[in-house]
Design a protein around this motif. Sequence first.
Motif, short mmCIF file in Angstrom:
data_model
loop_
_atom_site.label_atom_id
_atom_site.label_comp_id
_atom_site.label_asym_id
_atom_site.label_seq_id
_atom_site.Cartn_x
_atom_site.Cartn_y
_atom_site.Cartn_z
N UNK A 107 -7.50 -27.50 50.42
CA UNK A 107 -6.33 -26.09 49.47
C UNK A 107 -6.98 -27.27 48.28
N UNK A 109 -5.20 -24.40 44.96
CA UNK A 109 -4.62 -23.36 44.87
C UNK A 109 -3.65 -22.79 44.13
N UNK A 156 -15.33 -12.83 35.08
CA UNK A 156 -15.89 -12.86 36.53
C UNK A 156 -15.37 -13.03 37.14
N UNK A 157 -15.31 -14.88 37.35
CA UNK A 157 -14.33 -15.39 38.59
C UNK A 157 -12.67 -15.47 39.00
N UNK A 158 -12.58 -15.24 37.16
CA UNK A 158 -11.28 -15.30 37.52
C UNK A 158 -10.65 -14.02 37.70
N UNK A 159 -10.79 -12.97 37.83
CA UNK A 159 -10.77 -11.82 38.23
C UNK A 159 -11.13 -11.25 40.07
N UNK A 160 -12.25 -11.95 40.05
CA UNK A 160 -12.98 -11.62 41.17
C UNK A 160 -11.23 -12.52 42.17
N UNK A 165 -8.02 -12.24 45.65
CA UNK A 165 -6.84 -13.87 47.00
C UNK A 165 -7.82 -14.34 47.87
N UNK A 166 -9.26 -14.13 47.89
CA UNK A 166 -9.87 -14.62 49.17
C UNK A 166 -10.23 -16.35 48.29
N UNK A 167 -10.52 -17.47 49.01
CA UNK A 167 -10.74 -18.40 48.34
C UNK A 167 -12.38 -18.69 48.35
N UNK A 172 -18.71 -22.89 44.61
CA UNK A 172 -18.49 -21.35 43.73
C UNK A 172 -18.24 -21.95 43.14
N UNK A 175 -19.92 -23.13 39.77
CA UNK A 175 -20.34 -21.91 39.22
C UNK A 175 -19.33 -21.14 37.87
N UNK A 176 -18.39 -21.03 38.29
CA UNK A 176 -17.39 -20.08 37.52
C UNK A 176 -16.31 -21.06 36.52
N UNK B 124 -15.11 -5.09 36.56
CA UNK B 124 -13.34 -6.04 37.67
C UNK B 124 -14.46 -7.01 38.18
N UNK B 125 -15.75 -6.42 38.95
CA UNK B 125 -16.32 -7.17 39.53
C UNK B 125 -17.77 -7.21 40.21
N UNK B 136 -20.72 -10.94 39.77
CA UNK B 136 -19.76 -11.85 39.69
C UNK B 136 -20.47 -12.87 41.41
N UNK B 154 -11.24 -4.07 51.23
CA UNK B 154 -9.68 -5.28 51.18
C UNK B 154 -9.10 -5.15 49.77
N UNK B 158 -4.49 -3.55 49.61
CA UNK B 158 -3.24 -4.86 48.79
C UNK B 158 -2.04 -3.49 48.68
N UNK B 170 -4.56 -10.06 33.69
CA UNK B 170 -6.44 -10.50 34.08
C UNK B 170 -6.76 -10.37 32.33
N UNK B 218 -2.89 -17.86 52.04
CA UNK B 218 -3.91 -18.73 51.39
C UNK B 218 -5.34 -18.64 51.62
N UNK B 220 -7.11 -16.64 52.64
CA UNK B 220 -7.64 -15.43 52.22
C UNK B 220 -7.85 -14.42 53.82
#
Lengths: 198, 221
Positions: A107, A109, A156-160, A165-167, A172, A175-176, B124-125, B136, B154, B158, B170, B218, B220
């Motif tokens: 992890x 995080x 893009x990666x930051x927004x996603x 909240x997905x790991x 990936x 790539x970001x 955003x995505x 993305x 999903x 939230x 963001x 954490x 997900x």
Amino acid sequence: MLKIEDTPDGIRCIGLNRPDKRNAIGVEMTLALEDVLLKTKTDSTVKAIVFHGLGGHFCAGMDMKDFFDSSTRSPDALLRARAATEHWRIELIRQMPQKIFTAVEGYCLGGGLPIVAASTAVVAQREAKLGLPEINFGFVAGGQILKAVGEVMSPRGLAYATLTGRPFNAEQAQRWGLVTQVVESDPLQQTLAIAKAS
Amino acid sequence: MGASPYAPDDLVEGVLTIRLPVAHQDSIASELTAPLHVATPLHVNAMNNLMDLLSFVLADEAVNVIVLRDEGEQFGASLGAAADTDPELSHQLVQRLRDLPQPVVAMVPGHIHDQALALLQVCDIVLATEQDDWATLSFPASELEEQTYKLAGELASKDPLILRFTKKTVQQVASIAWEDILSFTTAQQAEIKSLQAGRPSPRALAIESFLAGKSKPGAGA
């Protein structure tokens, strides 16, 4: 909380060492991080810094129990710990005279990401799980964490990462822009090699 | 507010599907040459309708997430056509989309029109079949729709307030100076706290559940 070792060639290895909590940053660890960065900053014998985690994980983020609603700490202790956290993650780690290199496995995080973001190179094991899961805990990831991460990671990666909240895995993350290199085995060896060559 | 402006199946459990108008390639050229009594081109009308719809969505608390899609062959082609006729309108449309407080997930099953880049930039995505800078994540065409609505669902599950604040943060952090970032965060936390006053803190509930081993946010989930 931290395992600090100096190699003969001037590399200071800082290991997050709280394996039973997946190296979550609690009060003692955050104070130790501030302390080691303060001391290292003015230590001319240290040529480079390598961060890593002990016990199979880099860092599970801030220790929620220690810092938030369920904390048993005194208000003064919490205040001090929060100030130390902002000190090392907003100022110290971004302004170290030495280059920082980070090895990531398991992890990585939330509150652990400012270390990654301040690094010149980040080597991650393929199975590593990175992420900003704050939203799953019902709060907004701190602007100071997002700003740091946003300086190296694609918008893009930051927004996603923040909205879902997905790991996401090491590939990936590469790539970001958050990770420099993906390795199959122990990322620390490769990180040390890069630090030595720097 | 009057009747819902959405088609019956377009708003499902907080996820609103918005379809870009389908481009009609033959509608413009002849009208441009006619000096008088020109009917407004179809796509400009459609864009104006879309602008109105977005103004409604902006204030609609029943909408937590937006899925933006285009049934045409090229994503954003109608916007391209509208931009040729009325660049200001297409610019305003992009701005209005950017200003939505809800996250916007674009679903792009193929090629995009040049003009669509500005549009995708404020989403955003972006889930797509092509792995390109503007995307993305990419999926095979057969999975794209399912993955898009899974992700949107999903997001819609939230805490809506936290979702909106996360989007805003963001969007803003890059333009906030480092020396101001802590006061930004502090002010934001105070605002959230005041908006949450009187209802149970979702953070306290989530942490309680995490500590009880009932959930692992954490991971997900």
